[in-house]
Design a protein around this motif. Structure first.
Motif, mmCIF file in Angstrom:
data_model
loop_
_atom_site.group_PDB
_atom_site.id
_atom_site.type_symbol
_atom_site.label_atom_id
_atom_site.label_comp_id
_atom_site.label_asym_id
_atom_site.label_seq_id
_atom_site.Cartn_x
_atom_site.Cartn_y
_atom_site.Cartn_z
ATOM 1 N N ARG A 27 0.852 -1.195 0.000
ATOM 2 C CA ARG A 27 0.000 0.000 0.000
ATOM 3 C C ARG A 27 0.886 1.242 0.000
ATOM 4 O O ARG A 27 1.682 1.451 0.916
ATOM 5 C CB ARG A 27 -0.899 0.013 1.233
ATOM 6 N N PRO A 28 0.775 2.112 -1.024
ATOM 7 C CA PRO A 28 1.608 3.318 -1.068
ATOM 8 C C PRO A 28 1.322 4.231 0.115
ATOM 9 O O PRO A 28 0.163 4.499 0.444
ATOM 10 C CB PRO A 28 1.194 3.983 -2.387
ATOM 11 N N VAL A 29 2.391 4.684 0.764
ATOM 12 C CA VAL A 29 2.260 5.639 1.863
ATOM 13 C C VAL A 29 2.810 7.000 1.443
ATOM 14 O O VAL A 29 2.181 8.035 1.679
ATOM 15 C CB VAL A 29 2.992 5.125 3.118
ATOM 16 N N LEU A 30 3.978 7.003 0.843
ATOM 17 C CA LEU A 30 4.549 8.219 0.258
ATOM 18 C C LEU A 30 4.711 7.987 -1.238
ATOM 19 O O LEU A 30 5.235 6.954 -1.648
ATOM 20 C CB LEU A 30 5.903 8.549 0.887
ATOM 21 N N ALA A 31 4.268 8.941 -2.038
ATOM 22 C CA ALA A 31 4.292 8.762 -3.494
ATOM 23 C C ALA A 31 4.795 10.035 -4.159
ATOM 24 O O ALA A 31 4.066 11.024 -4.288
ATOM 25 C CB ALA A 31 2.906 8.402 -4.023
ATOM 26 N N THR A 55 5.605 8.998 8.840
ATOM 27 C CA THR A 55 6.512 8.190 8.024
ATOM 28 C C THR A 55 7.557 9.067 7.355
ATOM 29 O O THR A 55 8.741 8.717 7.297
ATOM 30 C CB THR A 55 5.712 7.411 6.964
ATOM 31 N N LEU A 56 7.142 10.225 6.851
ATOM 32 C CA LEU A 56 8.087 11.145 6.201
ATOM 33 C C LEU A 56 9.162 11.588 7.182
ATOM 34 O O LEU A 56 10.355 11.639 6.834
ATOM 35 C CB LEU A 56 7.324 12.346 5.645
ATOM 36 N N LEU A 57 8.784 11.890 8.422
ATOM 37 C CA LEU A 57 9.788 12.278 9.414
ATOM 38 C C LEU A 57 10.747 11.128 9.702
ATOM 39 O O LEU A 57 11.956 11.344 9.881
ATOM 40 C CB LEU A 57 9.104 12.720 10.703
ATOM 41 N N ARG A 58 10.231 9.909 9.769
ATOM 42 C CA ARG A 58 11.094 8.755 10.020
ATOM 43 C C ARG A 58 12.071 8.541 8.868
ATOM 44 O O ARG A 58 13.226 8.141 9.079
ATOM 45 C CB ARG A 58 10.257 7.503 10.241
ATOM 46 N N VAL A 59 11.623 8.817 7.652
ATOM 47 C CA VAL A 59 12.516 8.722 6.495
ATOM 48 C C VAL A 59 13.615 9.773 6.607
ATOM 49 O O VAL A 59 14.806 9.489 6.403
ATOM 50 C CB VAL A 59 11.723 8.893 5.182
ATOM 51 N N LEU A 60 13.236 11.016 6.939
ATOM 52 C CA LEU A 60 14.230 12.075 7.090
ATOM 53 C C LEU A 60 15.214 11.784 8.217
ATOM 54 O O LEU A 60 16.391 12.137 8.132
ATOM 55 C CB LEU A 60 13.537 13.414 7.348
ATOM 56 N N ALA A 61 14.721 11.121 9.265
ATOM 57 C CA ALA A 61 15.596 10.792 10.399
ATOM 58 C C ALA A 61 16.544 9.641 10.086
ATOM 59 O O ALA A 61 17.479 9.375 10.844
ATOM 60 C CB ALA A 61 14.743 10.438 11.612
ATOM 61 N N GLY A 62 16.307 8.937 8.972
ATOM 62 C CA GLY A 62 17.135 7.799 8.616
ATOM 63 C C GLY A 62 16.664 6.496 9.218
ATOM 64 O O GLY A 62 17.375 5.478 9.148
ATOM 65 N N LEU A 64 13.873 4.823 8.266
ATOM 66 C CA LEU A 64 13.184 4.017 7.269
ATOM 67 C C LEU A 64 13.850 4.177 5.909
ATOM 68 O O LEU A 64 14.020 5.303 5.440
ATOM 69 C CB LEU A 64 11.709 4.440 7.142
ATOM 70 N N PRO A 65 14.223 3.072 5.257
ATOM 71 C CA PRO A 65 14.717 3.181 3.883
ATOM 72 C C PRO A 65 13.551 3.377 2.926
ATOM 73 O O PRO A 65 12.431 2.936 3.184
ATOM 74 C CB PRO A 65 15.398 1.821 3.649
ATOM 75 N N VAL A 66 13.799 4.063 1.830
ATOM 76 C CA VAL A 66 12.726 4.313 0.855
ATOM 77 C C VAL A 66 12.786 3.273 -0.258
ATOM 78 O O VAL A 66 13.825 2.646 -0.505
ATOM 79 C CB VAL A 66 12.836 5.732 0.265
ATOM 80 N N ASP A 67 11.654 3.076 -0.920
ATOM 81 C CA ASP A 67 11.609 2.153 -2.066
ATOM 82 C C ASP A 67 12.224 2.791 -3.301
ATOM 83 O O ASP A 67 12.820 2.103 -4.125
ATOM 84 C CB ASP A 67 10.147 1.766 -2.364
ATOM 85 N N LEU A 68 12.047 4.091 -3.425
ATOM 86 C CA LEU A 68 12.521 4.807 -4.609
ATOM 87 C C LEU A 68 12.750 6.256 -4.227
ATOM 88 O O LEU A 68 12.012 6.812 -3.406
ATOM 89 C CB LEU A 68 11.485 4.716 -5.738
ATOM 90 N N GLY A 69 13.786 6.875 -4.823
ATOM 91 C CA GLY A 69 14.059 8.274 -4.551
ATOM 92 C C GLY A 69 15.318 8.462 -3.729
ATOM 93 O O GLY A 69 16.001 7.501 -3.375
ATOM 94 N N GLU A 70 15.625 9.719 -3.428
ATOM 95 C CA GLU A 70 16.849 10.061 -2.713
ATOM 96 C C GLU A 70 16.528 10.899 -1.484
ATOM 97 O O GLU A 70 15.606 11.721 -1.501
ATOM 98 C CB GLU A 70 17.800 10.848 -3.622
#
Length: 530
Positions: A27-31, A55-62, A64-70
């Motif tokens: 299920r897409p969470v960030l797109a 989820t976005l904050l957790r990605v910025l904090a490092g 959570l790894p992302v499926d695609l993107g930088e």
């Protein structure tokens, strides 16, 4: 108050996300999220519950790894999320040390480098210079003092020997927030930092964030804080092309731009639906003509009818193709809160509390009397007893002094600050068990989408659990609504809809809140200051 960050560190601080996609269980969470923030930027991340803000904050904090993107970060990161990282037996001092670990490490490295330099070891000049620069960047020597200042301003416990388990949820979060405001991190990631803050704490947080010269990325339901602080807004809610949007100019400009964009989107959708209907009508007419012309009519030759048939067939096919290629961009309908019709009780007084007090929690005796359609806002600093009073009114806590009487058959619903639901059951199971014959179906409230309604509670976001808590309070169609910080973890849109519904419901409504915008919206209601 000036920022304590060093100029060099300020210039280097930044975060960047480019084309970030992330899914959970398919299920897409960030797109397609794009975000760029440099020193001095304060980015507000908004969107309905479940859109992926945390989820976005957790990605910025490092985390959570992302499926695609930088994802790129520069500078140490301080994170205030919704989970305290230590257990109940750990102390306030341990939490402070943990949150100031970067400061402690920098000072330790500087001491070691200074000892090596004093001993005259070769090659130590550069190591000392680097350690000194790191300590200066964090202004490490003053970090503990800054934490003490914020502990006092946030009305947080400053006894470092106190176990965390002896503190309330709000007290633990205030200690942690004070640490982050004093730690000197050039990048701050804050998830709902205004929860559990009183008016003085909100003022202090606003002041510190506005003075922060690094980067702030903020998730908050607090519309007043977003208005006062945000320089940029990233909206994760669906847009006309399905991608998140970034808006400059602050929160007020975002609200106006978002409203205008939504109006354009809906107008385009209306035009497309009308055009699709026209094409469908043309196709139906062409098909009817084709059927009519294949019927032999008196006075017409078969040759004439045969020569006209191919043209009609082509017309039908052409309209079929136009119809199939004319896709309608249907905006995903935003979740709209639908307040159930709460009953009006015909008793003269629904609930009366006389001289109620609770030792060490509600020190001053309080009187409250509620009739149908009554409104009351309870205010006061943290620890004044607002939550305690609501628990006493609901019958969940016996007062040490005074009495509480309720009218016969009156139903009282209380929304507490924290959720305590069994994690293994689904939202719809809990709601159906609570509502019985009284309430509407869960989907009729517009609080949870179909996906969340059928998931175990343990898998829901904090915001979705808060929506479920609200649904469970409304399930029994109470005559009296007692709402403790009802805006916590709810989106700004839902808060506006809830506020409007509370104004018109026949039930009696009592709100305890520090939310500055909600206080402005209910300033005409009677107030009880504790």
């Amino acid at each position: 108050m000036s920022s304590h960050l060093s100029p060099a560190l300020v210039r280097s601080a930044h975060v960047r996300m480019s084309g970030v996609h992330l899914s959970f269980g398919g299920r897409p969470v960030l797109a397609g999220v794009d975000l760029v923030a440099a020193a001095g930027d304060r980015v507000a991340v908004v969107g309905e519950n479940g859109r992926g803000k945390t989820t976005l904050l957790r990605v910025l904090a490092g985390d959570l790894p992302v499926d695609l993107g930088e994802v790129h970060r520069a500078g140490s990161v301080g994170v205030a999320d919704q989970q305290i990282p230590l257990g109940p037996t750990d102390t306030v001092g341990a939490l402070i040390d943990l949150e100031l670990s970067a400061v402690r490490s920098a000072l330790t490295s500087l001491d070691k480098a200074a000892d090596a330099l004093t001993d005259g070891r070769p090659g130590t000049d550069d190591a000392y210079a680097a350690a000194l620069a790191e300590a200066e960047a964090l202004d490490a020597w003053d970090a503990d003092r800054r934490v003490e200042v914020s502990l006092a301003a946030l009305n947080a416990v400053d006894d470092r020997t106190r176990p965390l388990g002896a503190l309330s949820v709000g007290q633990r979060h205030r200690v942690r927030l004070a640490c982050l405001l004093g730690a000197g991190h050039p990048v701050l990631l804050l998830d709902e930092p205004t929860n559990h803050l009183d008016a003085d704490g909100l003022d202090h947080l606003t002041e510190r964030l506005r003075a922060h010269r690094g980067v702030v990325v903020l998730v908050s339901h607090d519309r007043a804080l977003l208005t006062d602080v945000a320089t940029t807004v990233v909206d994760l809610d669906p847009s006309s092309d399905g991608r998140p949007r970034a808006y400059g100019g602050g929160y007020t400009a975002y609200v106006q731009a978002r409203r205008a964009e939504r109006a354009r989107w809906e107008a385009l959708h209306t035009e497309q639906v009308a055009e699709q209907q026209r094409l469908a009508d043309d196709l139906s007419a062409a098909q009817n003509r084709l059927r009519d012309n294949w019927r032999p009519a008196k006075g017409h030759g078969k040759h004439t009818r045969a020569t006209r048939a191919p043209g009609l067939v082509r017309a039908v096919h052409r309209r079929q193709e136009e119809l199939s290629t004319h896709a309608v961009t249907i905006p995903p309908p935003p979740t709209r809160f639908a307040m159930p019709e709460l009953p009006e009780h015909h008793s003269a007084t629904l609930l009366r509390a006389t001289d109620v007090s609770v030792a060490e929690r509600l020190a001053r005796p309080v009187d409250v009397a509620l009739d149908s359609r009554d409104r009351l806002v309870v205010t006061g600093p943290n620890g004044a007893g607002k939550s305690t009073l609501l628990a006493v009114l609901a019958g969940d806590l016996e007062p040490d002094t005074g009495t509480v009487t309720r009218a016969r058959s009156v139903r009282v619903g209380r929304l507490g600050q924290e959720s305590d639901l069994p994690g293994h059951r689904t939202a719809v199971e809990l709601y159906d068990a609570r509502s019985g014959v009284h309430g509407p179906a869960l989907d009729e409230l517009g609080l949870l989408d179909s996906y969340d309604r059928h998931r175990p509670v343990a898998e829901l976001s904090v915001g979705a659990r808060r929506r479920l808590d609200l649904a469970l309070v409304l399930a029994t169609r109470p005559h009296v609504l007692l709402l403790d910080e009802p805006t916590n973890h709810l989106s700004a849109t839902l808060v506006d809809e809830l506020t409007a519904a509370l104004t018109s419901t026949p039930a009696a409504v009592v709100i305890a809140t520090h939310d500055r915008q909600l206080l402005r919206d209910t300033e005409s209601w009677p107030h009880l200051a504790l």
